[in-house]
Design a protein around this motif. Structure first.
Motif, PDB file in Angstrom:
ATOM      1  N   UNK A 237      40.014  36.303  45.963  1.00  0.00           N
ATOM      2  CA  UNK A 237      39.970  34.950  46.550  1.00  0.00           C
ATOM      3  C   UNK A 237      38.575  34.329  46.455  1.00  0.00           C
ATOM      4  N   UNK A 238      37.920  34.537  45.305  1.00  0.00           N
ATOM      5  CA  UNK A 238      36.550  34.047  45.129  1.00  0.00           C
ATOM      6  C   UNK A 238      36.526  32.708  44.376  1.00  0.00           C
ATOM      7  N   UNK A 239      37.696  32.038  44.294  1.00  0.00           N
ATOM      8  CA  UNK A 239      37.740  30.822  43.475  1.00  0.00           C
ATOM      9  C   UNK A 239      37.903  29.525  44.263  1.00  0.00           C
ATOM     10  N   UNK A 240      38.132  29.625  45.555  1.00  0.00           N
ATOM     11  CA  UNK A 240      38.413  28.414  46.335  1.00  0.00           C
ATOM     12  C   UNK A 240      37.202  27.504  46.459  1.00  0.00           C
ATOM     13  N   UNK A 241      37.349  26.446  47.242  1.00  0.00           N
ATOM     14  CA  UNK A 241      36.266  25.485  47.424  1.00  0.00           C
ATOM     15  C   UNK A 241      35.062  26.082  48.124  1.00  0.00           C
ATOM     16  N   UNK A 242      35.335  26.969  49.104  1.00  0.00           N
ATOM     17  CA  UNK A 242      34.206  27.538  49.854  1.00  0.00           C
ATOM     18  C   UNK A 242      33.666  28.782  49.144  1.00  0.00           C
ATOM     19  N   UNK A 243      32.409  29.068  49.404  1.00  0.00           N
ATOM     20  CA  UNK A 243      31.795  30.241  48.775  1.00  0.00           C
ATOM     21  C   UNK A 243      31.889  31.418  49.748  1.00  0.00           C
ATOM     22  N   UNK A 244      32.628  32.458  49.326  1.00  0.00           N
ATOM     23  CA  UNK A 244      32.764  33.637  50.173  1.00  0.00           C
ATOM     24  C   UNK A 244      31.538  34.522  50.004  1.00  0.00           C
ATOM     25  N   UNK A 261      50.197  51.410  41.966  1.00  0.00           N
ATOM     26  CA  UNK A 261      49.675  52.366  40.972  1.00  0.00           C
ATOM     27  C   UNK A 261      48.826  51.614  39.965  1.00  0.00           C
ATOM     28  N   UNK A 262      49.263  50.420  39.624  1.00  0.00           N
ATOM     29  CA  UNK A 262      48.468  49.575  38.731  1.00  0.00           C
ATOM     30  C   UNK A 262      48.017  48.346  39.510  1.00  0.00           C
ATOM     31  N   UNK A 263      46.698  48.197  39.597  1.00  0.00           N
ATOM     32  CA  UNK A 263      46.167  47.010  40.275  1.00  0.00           C
ATOM     33  C   UNK A 263      45.456  46.150  39.258  1.00  0.00           C
ATOM     34  N   UNK A 264      45.852  44.896  39.201  1.00  0.00           N
ATOM     35  CA  UNK A 264      45.102  43.941  38.379  1.00  0.00           C
ATOM     36  C   UNK A 264      44.365  43.024  39.352  1.00  0.00           C
ATOM     37  N   UNK A 265      43.033  43.136  39.311  1.00  0.00           N
ATOM     38  CA  UNK A 265      42.199  42.438  40.296  1.00  0.00           C
ATOM     39  C   UNK A 265      41.726  41.106  39.721  1.00  0.00           C
ATOM     40  N   UNK A 266      42.012  40.048  40.447  1.00  0.00           N
ATOM     41  CA  UNK A 266      41.593  38.706  39.997  1.00  0.00           C
ATOM     42  C   UNK A 266      40.218  38.353  40.565  1.00  0.00           C
ATOM     43  N   UNK A 267      39.242  38.249  39.648  1.00  0.00           N
ATOM     44  CA  UNK A 267      37.884  37.822  40.005  1.00  0.00           C
ATOM     45  C   UNK A 267      37.541  36.617  39.142  1.00  0.00           C
ATOM     46  N   UNK A 268      36.436  35.966  39.460  1.00  0.00           N
ATOM     47  CA  UNK A 268      36.058  34.783  38.674  1.00  0.00           C
ATOM     48  C   UNK A 268      34.618  34.873  38.183  1.00  0.00           C
ATOM     49  N   UNK A 269      34.438  34.382  36.961  1.00  0.00           N
ATOM     50  CA  UNK A 269      33.120  34.338  36.333  1.00  0.00           C
ATOM     51  C   UNK A 269      32.756  32.862  36.157  1.00  0.00           C
ATOM     52  N   UNK A 270      32.284  32.263  37.248  1.00  0.00           N
ATOM     53  CA  UNK A 270      31.942  30.837  37.153  1.00  0.00           C
ATOM     54  C   UNK A 270      30.476  30.630  37.520  1.00  0.00           C
ATOM     55  N   UNK A 271      29.895  29.606  36.921  1.00  0.00           N
ATOM     56  CA  UNK A 271      28.484  29.314  37.146  1.00  0.00           C
ATOM     57  C   UNK A 271      28.186  28.846  38.568  1.00  0.00           C
ATOM     58  N   UNK A 272      29.233  28.432  39.299  1.00  0.00           N
ATOM     59  CA  UNK A 272      28.979  27.871  40.635  1.00  0.00           C
ATOM     60  C   UNK A 272      28.747  28.931  41.704  1.00  0.00           C
ATOM     61  N   UNK A 273      29.254  30.147  41.448  1.00  0.00           N
ATOM     62  CA  UNK A 273      29.201  31.143  42.523  1.00  0.00           C
ATOM     63  C   UNK A 273      28.611  32.463  42.048  1.00  0.00           C
ATOM     64  N   UNK A 274      27.645  32.946  42.811  1.00  0.00           N
ATOM     65  CA  UNK A 274      27.019  34.200  42.406  1.00  0.00           C
ATOM     66  C   UNK A 274      27.528  35.378  43.238  1.00  0.00           C
ATOM     67  N   UNK A 275      28.254  35.074  44.305  1.00  0.00           N
ATOM     68  CA  UNK A 275      28.619  36.162  45.221  1.00  0.00           C
ATOM     69  C   UNK A 275      29.574  37.175  44.582  1.00  0.00           C
ATOM     70  N   UNK A 276      30.345  36.736  43.581  1.00  0.00           N
ATOM     71  CA  UNK A 276      31.221  37.694  42.881  1.00  0.00           C
ATOM     72  C   UNK A 276      30.358  38.738  42.177  1.00  0.00           C
ATOM     73  N   UNK A 277      29.267  38.268  41.551  1.00  0.00           N
ATOM     74  CA  UNK A 277      28.353  39.185  40.866  1.00  0.00           C
ATOM     75  C   UNK A 277      27.742  40.151  41.883  1.00  0.00           C
ATOM     76  N   UNK A 278      27.380  39.608  43.042  1.00  0.00           N
ATOM     77  CA  UNK A 278      26.774  40.448  44.082  1.00  0.00           C
ATOM     78  C   UNK A 278      27.755  41.503  44.604  1.00  0.00           C
ATOM     79  N   UNK A 279      29.035  41.135  44.654  1.00  0.00           N
ATOM     80  CA  UNK A 279      30.040  42.066  45.191  1.00  0.00           C
ATOM     81  C   UNK A 279      30.449  43.125  44.168  1.00  0.00           C
ATOM     82  N   UNK A 280      30.228  42.826  42.879  1.00  0.00           N
ATOM     83  CA  UNK A 280      30.774  43.672  41.804  1.00  0.00           C
ATOM     84  C   UNK A 280      30.358  45.156  41.891  1.00  0.00           C
ATOM     85  N   UNK A 281      29.052  45.471  42.076  1.00  0.00           N
ATOM     86  CA  UNK A 281      28.701  46.907  42.142  1.00  0.00           C
ATOM     87  C   UNK A 281      29.480  47.642  43.228  1.00  0.00           C
TER      88      UNK A 281
END
Ligand code: ZN
Length: 307
Positions: A237-244, A261-281
């Motif tokens: 849920x890292x794509x909405x209007x607010x920055x999580x 058993x199979x999880x496909x995780x939806x993340x976003x690679x957008x220039x507007x938000x860096x918190x996904x990168x921070x959460x990745x490790x």
């Protein structure tokens, strides 16, 4: 005279009572109707949620009963659930629980909407942990972004399509406009990497409520082109209007991770938000601590499709 006056008074007061009663009914009736409709709407929402959940669970359970050979890339893709076979991976640099790896569990990190100014950073983190992922990219014209398509592929990740324009109103306007957009992003990826992409993620997912046409029309389009589409069953849920915050993103991922058993995780690679990168490790460490393999989507990946 006195009697007439009393009668008149009575009539007036009766009239007043009637007017008050009518006003009360006019106020109360819509109020009751509103309350009733709100309750009904909530129930319907819950039911939709249940149906949606059941659909994903059905896909999960089908995987257990359908056992078939992985199909060749050129074969027509139908709504077939592929058997999940262990994928041979590069040696992992930081797989803490290598010996305890649970072969049944597969996790696919997928990044939509890129490439962006954060793609390089994402690639570095993935390398650092020896993890392969999937990037569902869109069309970007910027000169500094263009080389990233090839770089994603060169570093061993899967490049999938997520439309060229990412403009829902254009893509879902008609089958023709969908096809035009599809060819545009496919050609771009071919130009940049020398390989034609095989996978697609619908903007908004195959269950989106934006398309005026039945999504099956577009699914048929992809089938004709021998392109497989993937949705997701774990959402950051890292794509909405607010920055999580990074912590919120991690918590969202953790919430559903143990269900499938199979999880496909939806993340976003957008220039507007860096918190996904921070959460990745931490997301990667979380899965690696569970002994789960993190790989990129390929032809053996179990299909996770909302419809
Ligand atoms: Zn998107």
């Amino acid at each position: 005279m006195c009697n007439m006056a009393t009668n008149r008074q009575e009539r007036v007061s009766r009239l007043k009572r009637m007017i008050i009663l009518i006003i009360l009914v006019m106020i109360l009736l819509p109020t009751f109707l509103c309350v009733y409709l709100v309750i009904k709407m909530n129930r319907l929402e819950q039911e939709i949620q249940k149906i949606y959940q059941t659909k994903i669970e059905v896909i999960e359970s089908k995987k257990k009963i359908v056992s078939r050979e992985p199909e060749r890339k050129s074969e027509k893709v139908e709504s077939v659930k592929f058997e999940t076979v262990p994928v041979k991976e590069e040696p992992k640099l930081a797989l803490k629980a290598e010996e305890e790896t649970d072969d049944r569990k597969k996790v696919y990190l997928t990044f939509d909407d890129g490439p962006s100014c954060y793609t390089e950073e994402i690639l570095d983190i993935l390398d650092q942990y020896g993890v392969k992922a999937t990037f569902f990219v869109v069309g970007k014209e910027e000169r500094n972004i263009r080389p990233l398509y090839a770089e994603i592929a060169a570093r061993g990740h899967t490049l999938g399509m997520h439309s060229y324009s990412h403009r829902y109103s254009e893509i879902y306007e008609s089958v023709e406009s969908f096809e035009e957009d599809l060819h545009k992003i496919s050609d771009l990826i071919y130009e940049e990497t020398g390989e034609s992409p095989l996978y697609y993620r619908f903007p908004g997912g195959s269950s989106n409520q934006v398309s005026r046409l039945d999504m099956q029309e577009y699914i048929t389009c992809l089938e004709k082109e021998k392109i497989t589409y993937f949705d997701w069953n774990v959402e950051a849920s890292d794509a909405g209007g607010s920055i999580l915050s990074a912590k919120q993103i991690l918590d969202n991922v953790k919430k559903d991770s143990n269900r499938y058993d199979t999880s496909i995780v939806l993340l976003h690679d957008t220039g507007q938000k860096r918190t996904t990168v921070e959460a990745l490790p931490e997301i990667i460490e979380y899965y690696q601590d569970l002994g789960v393999a993190l790989t990129s989507i390929d032809q053996n990946t179990e299909l996770i499709q909302h419809r």
